[in-house]
Design an enzyme around this catalytic site. Structure first.
Site, short mmCIF file in Angstrom:
data_model
loop_
_atom_site.label_atom_id
_atom_site.label_comp_id
_atom_site.label_asym_id
_atom_site.label_seq_id
_atom_site.Cartn_x
_atom_site.Cartn_y
_atom_site.Cartn_z
N ASP A 70 48.54 43.17 41.07
CA ASP A 70 48.85 44.60 41.15
C ASP A 70 50.01 45.02 40.26
O ASP A 70 50.74 45.96 40.58
CB ASP A 70 49.12 45.02 42.61
CG ASP A 70 47.96 44.70 43.51
OD1 ASP A 70 46.81 44.78 43.05
OD2 ASP A 70 48.20 44.36 44.68
N LYS A 108 47.90 46.04 35.55
CA LYS A 108 47.13 45.52 34.42
C LYS A 108 46.07 46.53 33.97
O LYS A 108 45.83 46.69 32.78
CB LYS A 108 46.44 44.20 34.82
CG LYS A 108 47.43 43.13 35.27
CD LYS A 108 46.73 41.90 35.81
CE LYS A 108 46.02 42.11 37.13
NZ LYS A 108 46.90 42.36 38.29
N GLY A 125 41.61 44.98 42.16
CA GLY A 125 41.52 46.43 42.22
C GLY A 125 42.40 46.95 41.11
O GLY A 125 43.62 46.90 41.22
N HIS A 126 41.79 47.36 40.01
CA HIS A 126 42.56 47.79 38.83
C HIS A 126 42.45 49.31 38.70
O HIS A 126 41.34 49.84 38.61
CB HIS A 126 42.04 47.09 37.57
CG HIS A 126 42.27 45.60 37.59
ND1 HIS A 126 41.99 44.77 36.54
CD2 HIS A 126 42.81 44.81 38.55
CE1 HIS A 126 42.31 43.53 36.86
NE2 HIS A 126 42.80 43.52 38.08
N GLN A 144 44.27 39.43 39.25
CA GLN A 144 45.32 38.84 40.10
C GLN A 144 46.58 38.61 39.24
O GLN A 144 46.75 39.28 38.24
CB GLN A 144 44.86 37.53 40.76
CG GLN A 144 43.80 37.71 41.83
CD GLN A 144 42.41 37.93 41.30
OE1 GLN A 144 41.91 37.15 40.51
NE2 GLN A 144 41.76 38.99 41.72
P1 GDP Z 1 46.44 46.07 38.81
O1 GDP Z 1 45.67 45.41 39.88
O2 GDP Z 1 47.39 45.14 38.13
O3 GDP Z 1 45.59 46.81 37.80
O4 GDP Z 1 47.35 47.17 39.53
P2 GDP Z 1 46.88 48.22 40.67
O5 GDP Z 1 46.02 49.24 40.05
O6 GDP Z 1 46.36 47.49 41.85
O7 GDP Z 1 48.29 48.81 41.12
C1 GDP Z 1 49.14 49.48 40.24
C2 GDP Z 1 49.37 50.92 40.77
O8 GDP Z 1 50.52 51.47 40.13
C3 GDP Z 1 48.24 51.86 40.46
O9 GDP Z 1 48.13 52.78 41.53
C4 GDP Z 1 48.70 52.56 39.19
O10 GDP Z 1 48.12 53.86 39.03
C5 GDP Z 1 50.18 52.67 39.43
N1 GDP Z 1 51.05 52.63 38.24
C6 GDP Z 1 50.84 52.02 37.05
N2 GDP Z 1 51.95 52.07 36.29
C7 GDP Z 1 52.87 52.77 37.00
C8 GDP Z 1 54.22 53.15 36.75
O11 GDP Z 1 54.82 52.85 35.74
N3 GDP Z 1 54.85 53.85 37.74
C9 GDP Z 1 54.23 54.19 38.91
N4 GDP Z 1 54.94 54.88 39.80
N5 GDP Z 1 52.97 53.82 39.18
C10 GDP Z 1 52.31 53.12 38.24
P1 IMO Z 2 44.55 42.47 41.19
O1 IMO Z 2 43.62 42.02 40.10
C1 IMO Z 2 46.96 41.38 44.67
C2 IMO Z 2 45.55 38.01 47.09
C3 IMO Z 2 45.09 38.34 48.50
C4 IMO Z 2 45.43 37.04 49.19
C5 IMO Z 2 45.11 35.99 48.13
C6 IMO Z 2 43.74 35.34 48.27
O2 IMO Z 2 44.26 43.84 41.69
O3 IMO Z 2 45.95 42.25 40.81
P2 IMO Z 2 41.26 36.20 47.80
O4 IMO Z 2 40.50 37.37 48.34
O5 IMO Z 2 41.39 36.22 46.31
O6 IMO Z 2 40.75 34.88 48.30
O7 IMO Z 2 42.74 36.35 48.42
O8 IMO Z 2 45.20 36.65 46.89
N1 IMO Z 2 44.89 38.80 46.02
C7 IMO Z 2 45.46 39.81 45.36
N2 IMO Z 2 46.67 40.39 45.52
N3 IMO Z 2 46.15 41.79 43.68
C8 IMO Z 2 44.95 41.20 43.47
O9 IMO Z 2 44.15 41.49 42.42
C9 IMO Z 2 44.54 40.18 44.36
N4 IMO Z 2 43.43 39.42 44.48
C10 IMO Z 2 43.66 38.57 45.48
O10 IMO Z 2 45.79 39.43 49.04
O11 IMO Z 2 46.81 36.98 49.45
MG MG Z 3 45.29 45.62 41.95
#
Ligand code: GDP
Ligand code: IMO
Ligand code: MG
Length: 430
Positions: free
Chosen positions: A13, A16, A40-41, A229
């Site tokens: 998270d 990316k 979840g991107h 991840q």
């Molecule tokens: P990923 O899994 O690495 O793609 O990240 P996620 O999408 O799960 O979580 C990142 C969250 O932060 C998302 O809701 C983005 O819209 C938000 N986001 C991305 N960059 C920034 C930032 O610089 N500041 C803030 N406040 N939110 C951001």
């Molecule tokens: P993105 O790509 C954050 C964590 C789960 C758990 C562990 C194992 O959005 O960054 P799994 O379902 O993979 O067997 O769970 O890994 N986990 C993540 N945490 N971002 C993710 O993906 C994750 N994918 C798995 O919460 O601790």
């Molecule tokens: Mg994510």
């Protein structure tokens, strides 16, 4: 620059998705190569927010070809839903997506196995998976006998394969859960009917991504590899057993995609300006106080896939220095700098105390990490909204000093700074 990569350096998270979407137009191809619907991107396009689980984050750009390669595990129902939902919103994801015939499928029994194990503790704590069947599917991939791949969806012996596997899985699930109800949910005929529909939907999107990507590289085209991840969740190099089941650090790029390492030239490591973690496992800089709650609120730190509140804490330079080296990072993207704008004091972990000794290297076992006490360096907060900053010159001196120190501690230059979720809220350092 034949292949550039975006890799998470923490526990996932790190944003990316935002970065891949932003960089995609400079590339011909975007590649998701490991993980599955546990990811979840988030991609923000004006007022539209897209949460992508399987689909590569280049999917909104029609000029970019997107790939799901052999290292990904696909849950077909979720993938088809993602495709349909994008279609309803005016995107045409079926026109620029190719799915590897070699990718493995998360089948209904994998979801039940994940469910059956959800409360099982390892080392006194549950892993807290996303319940997307990831571990069970990768287990069957390595075990081979009970694996189902995307190509199997369009082969004649699919009903027999499902029948054989369901028989074995019913016995296994009953033993695993001590209850027969879970096993009884598996009906071979029903699953076969569903799988044949998956084949109709996904069959036209299947292709040999390995050859296609190698051909693209030979033709001088540009690839962008999208890690899922984060490196600390890597099955071999992360905080085992509190990890995911794939190589989510930079070491997984070649095995998951089939792109040899000789083509990989730029690896951008993505980290938040603080730390978060979802699920169980050690997290030395975790905050259990008002500051942690404030970060969660300001950063909207709730899981993209499961909605769970994310655990929040300070930036851990010991951990990120380790993952930057492991993942071969050439530049750092530091995200969520806007979130720290409202804190008077900011801490950065520069070492750990373990058994009374100072430790600068990230420990290899979860038990040691659980007992590690962070050694902090205190920084004065800049207390100034940076969400409108568009160049390094717009950032206050204290924010620049923070970036400089993080870069020094991690040992990699900061190339990108993010100050909000929107595309334009991004600064590329000169
Ligand atoms: P990923 O899994 O690495 O793609 O990240 P996620 O999408 O799960 O979580 C990142 C969250 O932060 C998302 O809701 C983005 O819209 C938000 N986001 C991305 N960059 C920034 C930032 O610089 N500041 C803030 N406040 N939110 C951001
Ligand atoms: P993105 O790509 C954050 C964590 C789960 C758990 C562990 C194992 O959005 O960054 P799994 O379902 O993979 O067997 O769970 O890994 N986990 C993540 N945490 N971002 C993710 O993906 C994750 N994918 C798995 O919460 O601790
Ligand atoms: Mg994510």
């Amino acid at each position: 620059m034949p292949a550039a990569c975006v890799i998470g350096l923490q526990w996932g998270d790190e944003a990316k998705g935002k970065l891949v979407d932003l960089l995609a137009p400079q590339h011909d191809h975007v590649v998701r190569y490991q993980g599955g619907a546990n990811a979840g991107h988030t991609v923000v396009d004006g007022d539209e927010v897209y949460k992508l689980h399987h689909l590569p984050s280049g999917i909104l750009h029609s000029s970019v070809q997107n790939y799901i390669t052999p290292g990904v595990v696909i849950e077909p129902t979720t993938l088809i839903q993602e495709l349909d939902q994008l279609q309803q919103r005016g995107v045409r994801p079926r026109e620029n997506l190719i799915i590897s015939q070699r990718a493995h499928l998360v089948m209904p029994w994998h979801l039940l196995e994940d469910q059956a194990m959800r409360d099982e503790a390892v080392q006194g704590e549950s892993i807290g998976t996303t319940l997307r069947g990831i571990g069970p599917c990768y287990r069957d991939k390595v075990g081979r006998n009970f694996a189902v791949r995307a190509i199997d969806l369009v082969q004649d012996d699919l009903p027999q394969r499902i029948e054989t596997i369901v028989q074995a899985k019913r016995t296994y699930l009953a033993a695993l859960s001590g209850r027969s109800e879970l096993a009884e949910q598996l009906n071979a005929q029903e699953i076969t009917r569903t799988a044949l529909k998956w084949g109709e939907q996904l069959g036209p999107l299947l292709g040999d991504t390995t050859h296609l990507l190698l051909d693209a590289l030979d033709a001088g085209q540009q690839l962008l590899m999208e890690g899922a991840q984060g490196s600390l969740l890597d099955i071999d190099h992360g905080t085992f057993p509190f990890v995911t089941s794939s190589n989510s650090s930079g070491v997984g790029i070649s095995s998951g995609s089939g792109v040899p390492s000789k083509w990989i030239q730029r690896v951008l490591g993505v980290a938040k300006a603080y730390s978060t973690r979802v699920g169980g496992g050690p997290f030395p800089t975790e905050l259990h106080d008002d500051v942690g709650d404030k970060i969660r609120k300001l950063g909207n730190e709730f899981g993209t896939t499961t909605g769970r509140p994310r655990r929040c804490g300070w930036f851990d330079a010991v951990a990120v220095r380790y993952t930057a080296r492991l993942s071969g990072i050439s530049g750092l993207a530091l995200m969520m700098m806007d979130v720290l704008s409202h804190l008077e004091e900011i801490q950065v972990c520069v070492g750990y105390e373990v058994d009374g000794q100072r430790v600068d290297r990230f420990p290899c076992d979860a038990g040691t990490l659980r007992d590690a006490k962070p050694i902090y360096e205190t920084h004065q907060g800049w207390m100034h909204d940076v969400s409108n900053a568009r160049s390094m010159d717009d950032l206050p001196p204290l924010a620049l000093a923070y970036l400089k120190r993080v870069s020094e501690l991690v040992g990699v230059p900061v190339e990108v700074v993010s100050v909000g979720p929107d595309r334009e809220q991004t600064i590329f350092a000169a």
